[in-house]
Motif scaffolding. Sequence first.
Motif, PDB file in Angstrom:
ATOM      1  N   LEU A   1       6.442 -21.186 -18.422  1.00 46.82           N
ATOM      2  CA  LEU A   1       6.796 -19.928 -19.074  1.00 46.82           C
ATOM      3  C   LEU A   1       8.198 -20.035 -19.666  1.00 46.82           C
ATOM      4  N   LEU A   2       8.307 -19.818 -20.953  1.00 46.53           N
ATOM      5  CA  LEU A   2       9.608 -19.696 -21.603  1.00 46.53           C
ATOM      6  C   LEU A   2      10.024 -18.240 -21.440  1.00 46.53           C
TER       7      LEU A   2
ATOM      8  N   ALA B   1      13.627 -26.757 -24.571  1.00 42.85           N
ATOM      9  CA  ALA B   1      12.789 -26.125 -23.548  1.00 42.85           C
ATOM     10  C   ALA B   1      11.391 -26.739 -23.527  1.00 42.85           C
ATOM     11  N   LEU B   2      10.818 -26.990 -24.692  1.00 43.32           N
ATOM     12  CA  LEU B   2       9.481 -27.598 -24.748  1.00 43.32           C
ATOM     13  C   LEU B   2       9.505 -29.011 -24.181  1.00 43.32           C
ATOM     14  N   ASP B   3      10.557 -29.764 -24.482  1.00 43.57           N
ATOM     15  CA  ASP B   3      10.695 -31.110 -23.907  1.00 43.57           C
ATOM     16  C   ASP B   3      10.795 -31.034 -22.381  1.00 43.57           C
ATOM     17  N   ALA B   4      11.552 -30.069 -21.880  1.00 46.44           N
ATOM     18  CA  ALA B   4      11.706 -29.911 -20.425  1.00 46.44           C
ATOM     19  C   ALA B   4      10.379 -29.532 -19.777  1.00 46.44           C
ATOM     20  N   MET B   5       9.595 -28.722 -20.440  1.00 44.96           N
ATOM     21  CA  MET B   5       8.279 -28.346 -19.909  1.00 44.96           C
ATOM     22  C   MET B   5       7.360 -29.558 -19.851  1.00 44.96           C
TER      23      MET B   5
ATOM     24  N   LEU C   1       4.895 -17.480 -23.437  1.00 41.39           N
ATOM     25  CA  LEU C   1       6.050 -16.594 -23.441  1.00 41.39           C
ATOM     26  C   LEU C   1       5.579 -15.177 -23.724  1.00 41.39           C
ATOM     27  N   TRP C   2       6.450 -14.226 -23.452  1.00 36.30           N
ATOM     28  CA  TRP C   2       6.225 -12.829 -23.814  1.00 36.30           C
ATOM     29  C   TRP C   2       7.308 -12.449 -24.815  1.00 36.30           C
ATOM     30  N   VAL C   3       6.927 -11.742 -25.875  1.00 37.32           N
ATOM     31  CA  VAL C   3       7.876 -11.292 -26.891  1.00 37.32           C
ATOM     32  C   VAL C   3       7.600  -9.818 -27.177  1.00 37.32           C
TER      33      VAL C   3
END
Length: 169
Positions: free
Chosen positions: A89-90, A112-116, A126-128
Amino acid sequence: MTVSLRPATAADLMAVGALHQRSRVATYSSFLPAEALADPTPEAMGRYWTERMTWEGADHRMTVAERDGRIAGFSYLGPDDEGDPATGLLNAIHLEPAERGRGTGRALMVDALDAMRARGWSRAVLWVLRDNATARRFYERGGWTATGEQRDDVIGTVLVPQLRYARSL
């Protein structure tokens, strides 16, 4: 000068909270009333992040972006809020208002995507806020798509609809 990314430290969290509040006011003021954005104060938001990291620090990750020695933005990620072990989850990407359009948000999202991926997750969510058209365009340009899921959150005293987005890693 270019932006650099690094893991957040406990010493960053009050500044992160103040930035978070400035980001919220600048971004959400086009669709939320000022009284909904008056609280929390920047100091309260810093205490919120300090407390949150106390509880979530073991399995969550905050990254700060710095430009010219100052925090310019941050991202926060962790396990899926619905318990899917293959999904991360971002939780947030927030920027100083002056950082919009300078590549800072994109750098934080790519990081963040690389870390995931490094955590072994194959999907990100994610929620926006539904009415945050700027953020929705940002995420859509980054390969995210709306899932059709919705939930409501409260900002101040205002009920605010959120949309769930997802993408493959």
